[in-house]
Design a protein around this motif. Structure first.
Motif, PDB file in Angstrom:
ATOM      1  N   HIS A  99       5.464 -10.313   6.050  1.00 13.12           N
ATOM      2  CA  HIS A  99       5.886  -9.005   6.564  1.00 13.12           C
ATOM      3  C   HIS A  99       6.357  -8.141   5.412  1.00 13.12           C
ATOM      4  O   HIS A  99       7.261  -8.540   4.682  1.00 13.12           O
ATOM      5  CB  HIS A  99       7.082  -9.166   7.508  1.00 13.12           C
ATOM      6  CG  HIS A  99       6.726  -9.679   8.850  1.00 13.12           C
ATOM      7  ND1 HIS A  99       7.489  -9.451   9.967  1.00 13.12           N
ATOM      8  CD2 HIS A  99       5.682 -10.418   9.268  1.00 13.12           C
ATOM      9  CE1 HIS A  99       6.923 -10.031  11.012  1.00 13.12           C
ATOM     10  NE2 HIS A  99       5.836 -10.637  10.603  1.00 13.12           N
ATOM     11  N   CYS A 100       5.797  -6.961   5.308  1.00 10.75           N
ATOM     12  CA  CYS A 100       6.286  -6.029   4.301  1.00 10.75           C
ATOM     13  C   CYS A 100       7.438  -5.226   4.914  1.00 10.75           C
ATOM     14  O   CYS A 100       7.281  -4.607   5.962  1.00 10.75           O
ATOM     15  CB  CYS A 100       5.177  -5.101   3.822  1.00 10.75           C
ATOM     16  SG  CYS A 100       5.812  -3.874   2.677  1.00 10.75           S
ATOM     17  N   VAL A 101       8.601  -5.273   4.270  1.00  7.35           N
ATOM     18  CA  VAL A 101       9.783  -4.602   4.821  1.00  7.35           C
ATOM     19  C   VAL A 101       9.709  -3.092   4.640  1.00  7.35           C
ATOM     20  O   VAL A 101      10.481  -2.354   5.244  1.00  7.35           O
ATOM     21  CB  VAL A 101      11.106  -5.121   4.193  1.00  7.35           C
ATOM     22  CG1 VAL A 101      11.281  -6.602   4.451  1.00  7.35           C
ATOM     23  CG2 VAL A 101      11.159  -4.824   2.700  1.00  7.35           C
ATOM     24  N   SER A 102       8.798  -2.648   3.796  1.00 12.34           N
ATOM     25  CA  SER A 102       8.728  -1.214   3.545  1.00 12.34           C
ATOM     26  C   SER A 102       7.722  -0.513   4.470  1.00 12.34           C
ATOM     27  O   SER A 102       8.059   0.438   5.150  1.00 12.34           O
ATOM     28  CB  SER A 102       8.391  -0.984   2.075  1.00 12.34           C
ATOM     29  OG  SER A 102       8.311   0.385   1.807  1.00 12.34           O
ATOM     30  N   CYS A 103       6.494  -1.013   4.537  1.00  8.01           N
ATOM     31  CA  CYS A 103       5.484  -0.335   5.370  1.00  8.01           C
ATOM     32  C   CYS A 103       5.274  -1.054   6.702  1.00  8.01           C
ATOM     33  O   CYS A 103       4.492  -0.607   7.532  1.00  8.01           O
ATOM     34  CB  CYS A 103       4.157  -0.215   4.613  1.00  8.01           C
ATOM     35  SG  CYS A 103       3.353  -1.787   4.317  1.00  8.01           S
ATOM     36  N   ASN A 104       5.972  -2.176   6.904  1.00  4.58           N
ATOM     37  CA  ASN A 104       5.885  -2.932   8.158  1.00  4.58           C
ATOM     38  C   ASN A 104       4.545  -3.591   8.419  1.00  4.58           C
ATOM     39  O   ASN A 104       4.266  -4.011   9.537  1.00  4.58           O
ATOM     40  CB  ASN A 104       6.230  -2.049   9.351  1.00  4.58           C
ATOM     41  CG  ASN A 104       7.666  -2.273   9.765  1.00  4.58           C
ATOM     42  OD1 ASN A 104       8.147  -3.403   9.722  1.00  4.58           O
ATOM     43  ND2 ASN A 104       8.336  -1.208  10.133  1.00  4.58           N
ATOM     44  N   LEU A 139       7.824  -7.260  -0.176  1.00  2.00           N
ATOM     45  CA  LEU A 139       7.039  -6.037  -0.347  1.00  2.00           C
ATOM     46  C   LEU A 139       5.587  -6.402  -0.580  1.00  2.00           C
ATOM     47  O   LEU A 139       5.286  -7.307  -1.363  1.00  2.00           O
ATOM     48  CB  LEU A 139       7.552  -5.238  -1.552  1.00  2.00           C
ATOM     49  CG  LEU A 139       8.967  -4.663  -1.444  1.00  2.00           C
ATOM     50  CD1 LEU A 139       9.395  -4.061  -2.777  1.00  2.00           C
ATOM     51  CD2 LEU A 139       9.054  -3.609  -0.346  1.00  2.00           C
ATOM     52  N   CYS A 140       4.694  -5.708   0.109  1.00  2.00           N
ATOM     53  CA  CYS A 140       3.269  -5.957  -0.094  1.00  2.00           C
ATOM     54  C   CYS A 140       2.864  -5.406  -1.461  1.00  2.00           C
ATOM     55  O   CYS A 140       3.656  -4.741  -2.131  1.00  2.00           O
ATOM     56  CB  CYS A 140       2.456  -5.320   1.029  1.00  2.00           C
ATOM     57  SG  CYS A 140       2.382  -3.523   0.949  1.00  2.00           S
ATOM     58  N   GLU A 141       1.632  -5.669  -1.839  1.00  2.00           N
ATOM     59  CA  GLU A 141       1.150  -5.229  -3.160  1.00  2.00           C
ATOM     60  C   GLU A 141       1.334  -3.738  -3.363  1.00  2.00           C
ATOM     61  O   GLU A 141       1.833  -3.283  -4.384  1.00  2.00           O
ATOM     62  CB  GLU A 141      -0.340  -5.546  -3.265  1.00  2.00           C
ATOM     63  CG  GLU A 141      -0.633  -6.860  -3.927  1.00  2.00           C
ATOM     64  CD  GLU A 141      -2.124  -7.017  -4.124  1.00  2.00           C
ATOM     65  OE1 GLU A 141      -2.858  -6.959  -3.111  1.00  2.00           O
ATOM     66  OE2 GLU A 141      -2.536  -7.190  -5.275  1.00  2.00           O
ATOM     67  N   LYS A 142       0.919  -3.002  -2.320  1.00  4.74           N
ATOM     68  CA  LYS A 142       0.953  -1.551  -2.403  1.00  4.74           C
ATOM     69  C   LYS A 142       2.393  -1.058  -2.572  1.00  4.74           C
ATOM     70  O   LYS A 142       2.685  -0.236  -3.427  1.00  4.74           O
ATOM     71  CB  LYS A 142       0.349  -0.989  -1.107  1.00  4.74           C
ATOM     72  CG  LYS A 142      -0.240   0.382  -1.200  1.00  4.74           C
ATOM     73  CD  LYS A 142      -0.994   0.703   0.100  1.00  4.74           C
ATOM     74  CE  LYS A 142      -0.004   0.746   1.230  1.00  4.74           C
ATOM     75  NZ  LYS A 142      -0.435   0.353   2.528  1.00  4.74           N
ATOM     76  N   CYS A 143       3.300  -1.591  -1.756  1.00 10.47           N
ATOM     77  CA  CYS A 143       4.690  -1.124  -1.782  1.00 10.47           C
ATOM     78  C   CYS A 143       5.433  -1.590  -3.034  1.00 10.47           C
ATOM     79  O   CYS A 143       6.369  -0.921  -3.476  1.00 10.47           O
ATOM     80  CB  CYS A 143       5.420  -1.555  -0.525  1.00 10.47           C
ATOM     81  SG  CYS A 143       4.738  -0.799   0.957  1.00 10.47           S
ATOM     82  N   SER A 144       5.044  -2.727  -3.586  1.00  7.33           N
ATOM     83  CA  SER A 144       5.697  -3.187  -4.826  1.00  7.33           C
ATOM     84  C   SER A 144       5.484  -2.182  -5.923  1.00  7.33           C
ATOM     85  O   SER A 144       6.320  -2.015  -6.812  1.00  7.33           O
ATOM     86  CB  SER A 144       5.094  -4.504  -5.300  1.00  7.33           C
ATOM     87  OG  SER A 144       5.210  -5.469  -4.326  1.00  7.33           O
TER      88      SER A 144
HETATM   89 ZN   LIG Z   1       4.038  -2.528   2.289  1.00  4.68          ZN
END
Ligand SMILES: [Zn+2]
Ligand SMILES: [Zn+2]
Length: 151
Positions: A99-104, A139-144
């Motif tokens: 789960h990405c905490v930023s983009c869900n 955080l997913c790749e994009k959000c990192s």
């Molecule tokens: Zn994300």
């Protein structure tokens, strides 16, 4: 998705509906097909938007109730979303979630080792366990890479 796989899925859908006395309607087939195509663990809202393209008069409430009925008869899993609306997972094979905490976003991953984690005795004594899933958050790749990632 391969054509034969798609047909198998539809067979599975029809079989489950028949076994559980859920009427097979064109709308329900369409909702299931949109759901089955989705890799992002869609919410009711996303499935509603996709289904509306074919059935412009369908209501969000109908989609919501249909998805709940599908989850009751084991056609789809309800996913433990961290926040926000309930999310659905049409992939019933064993897998884990990030789960990405930023983009869900909820991202599937395979991890045989995680599947082999033993169930603790204090759990086994108390509960009947049906399945095991590891949920990682971060955080997913994009959000990192994004500057607005939370610290
Ligand atoms: Zn994300
Ligand atoms: Zn999943």
């Amino acid at each position: 998705m391969r054509k034969d796989l798609r047909e198998n899925r539809l067979d599975f859908f029809k079989k489950r509906c028949r076994e559980n006395g859920l009427k097979i309607t064109p709308q329900r087939i369409s909702i299931y097909q949109e759901l089955a195509k989705c890799k992002q663990h869609p919410s009711t809202e996303s499935v509603f938007r996709l289904t509306r393209e074919k059935f412009p008069h369908i209501s969000k409430d109908t989609v919501n109730r249909t998805l709940l009925a599908f989850s009751e008869i084991g056609l789809v899993d309800v996913v433990e979303a961290r926040e926000g609306p309930r999310r659905y997972d049409p992939d019933l094979t064993p897998h884990h979630h990030f789960h990405c905490v930023s983009c869900n976003e909820i991202i599937d991953f395979q991890g045989k080792k995680y599947g082999e984690i033993a169930i603790l005795e204090q759990i086994r004594k108390k509960y009947t366990v049906f399945s095991k899933r590891v949920v990682l958050t971060g955080l997913c790749e994009k959000c990192s890479k994004s500057p607005k990632a939370p610290k």
